[in-house]
Design an enzyme around this catalytic site. Structure first.
Site, PDB file in Angstrom:
ATOM      1  N   GLY A 150      -5.138  -2.394   3.706  1.00 46.92           N
ATOM      2  CA  GLY A 150      -4.495  -3.492   3.859  1.00 46.92           C
ATOM      3  C   GLY A 150      -5.682  -4.469   4.210  1.00 46.92           C
ATOM      4  O   GLY A 150      -5.499  -5.657   3.694  1.00 46.92           O
ATOM      5  N   ILE A 203       0.746  -1.254   0.037  1.00 52.37           N
ATOM      6  CA  ILE A 203      -0.010   0.074  -0.133  1.00 52.37           C
ATOM      7  C   ILE A 203       0.971   1.102  -0.007  1.00 52.37           C
ATOM      8  O   ILE A 203       1.575   1.231   0.702  1.00 52.37           O
ATOM      9  CB  ILE A 203      -0.848   0.083   1.221  1.00 52.37           C
ATOM     10  CG1 ILE A 203      -1.771  -1.083   1.091  1.00 52.37           C
ATOM     11  CG2 ILE A 203      -1.867   1.216   1.163  1.00 52.37           C
ATOM     12  CD1 ILE A 203      -2.679  -1.389   0.228  1.00 52.37           C
ATOM     13  N   GLU A 213       3.829 -15.811   1.547  1.00 55.18           N
ATOM     14  CA  GLU A 213       5.349 -16.078   1.379  1.00 55.18           C
ATOM     15  C   GLU A 213       6.187 -15.084   2.100  1.00 55.18           C
ATOM     16  O   GLU A 213       6.177 -13.837   2.114  1.00 55.18           O
ATOM     17  CB  GLU A 213       5.807 -15.508  -0.219  1.00 55.18           C
ATOM     18  CG  GLU A 213       7.313 -15.762  -0.538  1.00 55.18           C
ATOM     19  CD  GLU A 213       7.557 -15.350  -1.890  1.00 55.18           C
ATOM     20  OE1 GLU A 213       8.739 -15.373  -2.369  1.00 55.18           O
ATOM     21  OE2 GLU A 213       6.624 -15.029  -2.677  1.00 55.18           O
ATOM     22  N   GLY A 267      -7.293   1.810   6.160  1.00 60.49           N
ATOM     23  CA  GLY A 267      -7.675   0.264   6.343  1.00 60.49           C
ATOM     24  C   GLY A 267      -7.688  -0.433   4.868  1.00 60.49           C
ATOM     25  O   GLY A 267      -8.224  -1.663   4.821  1.00 60.49           O
TER      26      GLY A 267
END
Length: 494
Positions: free
Chosen positions: A262, A252, A285, A260
């Site tokens: 994320g 982001i 990952e 918000g």
């Protein structure tokens, strides 16, 4: 202290990144940020030799991320023998789109005369819309077979090196079957007020996911391998096979933190994967600590909203003699908790085992009164024989966690003698309790903030839309994160 070299620049400070919104007659960069990392491009020490007052200005248009790089400096080092100034353009070329080095005048003219900007739509398909702080946002998704998606990713690739530690650019020249396994999720702001020739969209961030073919081994009940059936007339693509989906890059932009995004992006990705008939399991990952927190909280909130946690209980009434042994690591978990039920839920929710059992442990710990769990082991002298049900629950909860820790770190713990092994496991469980307490407190704050945000949003809807002035850039960020690749040393990893 050594004097600074006048010919050496800090690469992180020399690079200036801005996102511009072309107007009718000029292009203004509302904010400029420096990268968090430059070592993938300029080396481990993140230094650039050979220039004084160096500035590397990297601009992107807000909608389609058309890039431009302008390099300025006061003086350049004259070559002396084999010592010469770094060729910055040559160094940057492998990491940026080829169009990045067009002349500034050409770039400015092109974006000002872009008649198609007002008709721009993010590539892929719109899969979710949401509102935050009175502003509208959308999440779009597509795979790398789409040339428009691929072109946008090519332009944004350098941001991976600048903001995701250890992140590596995607191979956009790969074969089609491999490109199909990459899915891109794009977050855009849908602008309410625009001028003629201006785009209605502004880039916020993105994430990627990759499909690994899921291998199902033969079961003990049958000697025949399980087969995923596809009709003969259906073209076979790797993306159509059962797979583990791994969330990879996650970013982001700094100017959009604290909205918000994320949470919205992660929830949207998981919802898409849960609805997929080919996704068997969702993995991540090498997440950073910040992304781990985001993942823990959003996964926990999802299971809670589905009413799953009330089904899961810890049995603290078993015979305490079953847990009496010298090592303290062999625990009758089948009597402490319903493993069959847990595995059924885990598969339905497509959560990787390690992540799922952390969530379960956190839930079970939350059912124990704070004064009991915060007292540590001092009050557990009677262990499973205690007349206090909360003490028994905390004792058995610790045994449950100890067994998981031991199983996941069996090789490392096997190298220690029995006393050291017990001390190490005990220490690790104590750290896990502290980590879960921190997360539960964070979740409480998030829930309060979310409730307040919803109230404010309801009030905005009642008052009606208002024209916005200049965009306010908030630097503080509690719920947005980029994904960094060094493995997090979770408290239970010994």
């Amino acid at each position: 202290m050594d004097e600074p070299d006048p010919w050496t620049s800090d690469a992180n400070q020399a690079v200036h990144i801005s996102f511009i919104r072309p107007g009718e007659s000029s292009s203004k960069a509302p904010s400029t940020v420096h990268p968090k990392f430059t070592y993938p491009i300029f080396g481990e020490h993140e230094k650039i030799f050979g220039y004084q007052n160096l500035a590397i200005n990297l601009r992107f248009t807000e909608h389609d991320l058309r890039p431009h790089i302008e390099i300025t400096y006061d003086k350049k080092y004259r070559p002396l023998g084999e010592t010469k100034a770094l060729d910055i353009k040559e160094t940057l070329e492998p990491f940026v789109a080829k169009e990045s080095f067009d002349k500034a005048a050409t770039y400015n003219d092109r974006i000002q005369d872009d008649a198609g900007a007002k008709d721009f739509r993010p590539p892929g398909q719109l899969i979710q819309s949401y509102t935050s702080k009175g502003r509208n946002f959308e999440i779009w998704s597509g795979d790398l077979r789409d040339p428009d998606v691929r072109a946008l990713v090519d332009r944004m690739q350098v941001l991976v090196s600048f903001f995701i530690e250890g992140g590596t650019p995607l191979d956009l020249e790969d074969q089609e079957w491999s490109l199909a396994r990459w899915r891109i999720y794009l977050v855009y702001e849908k602008l309410r007020i625009v001028k003629p020739k201006m785009a209605n969209y502004s880039f916020v961030g993105y994430s990627t996911s990759y499909q690994f073919i899921f291998y199902t081994p033969r079961t003990s009940k049958s000697s025949e391998p399980q087969v995923f059936m596809i009709p003969p007339s259906t073209p076979l693509h790797a993306a159509d096979l059962p797979s583990r989906v791994r969330i990879s890059q996650f970013l982001i932009l700094p100017a959009h933190h604290s909205y918000g995004h994320g949470s919205h992006l992660y929830d949207c990705m998981v919802k898409t994967m849960l609805a997929s008939s080919t996704c068997i399991e969702i993995t991540v990952e090498d997440p950073s600590e910040a992304f781990d927190d985001l993942r823990d909280i959003r996964d926990y909130a999802r299971l809670s909203s589905k009413g799953i946690f009330p089904k899961i209980k810890l049995n603290s009434t078993i015979d305490s003699k079953l847990t009496m042994n010298r090592s303290g690591l062999r625990v009758p978990t089948s009597q402490l908790i319903d493993r069959t039920l847990l595995e059924t839920i885990r598969r339905q929710e497509k959560i990787a085992p390690r992540q799922f059992y952390r969530l379960i442990e956190m839930h079970l710990l939350s059912q124990i009164p704070p004064h009991t769990r915060q007292a540590g082991t001092a009050r557990l002298t009677q262990k499973g024989r205690s007349s206090n049900p909360d003490d028994r629950a905390f004792y058995y909860w610790r045994l449950l966690v100890k067994q998981r820790v031991f199983k996941q770190n069996k090789e490392q713990l096997g190298q220690l003698d029995r006393g050291e092994r017990a001390d190490k496991v005990e220490q690790t469980v104590g750290e896990i309790v502290g980590d879960y307490e921190r997360l539960m407190l964070m979740m409480k704050k998030w829930q309060e903030a979310e409730a307040k945000s919803n109230e404010n949003e309801d009030q905005r809807q009642l008052n009606g839309p208002k024209d916005r002035g200049k965009r306010k850039v908030l630097e503080d960020d509690d719920d947005d994160t980029d994904m960094e690749t060094p493995k997090r040393a979770r408290s239970e990893v010994l």
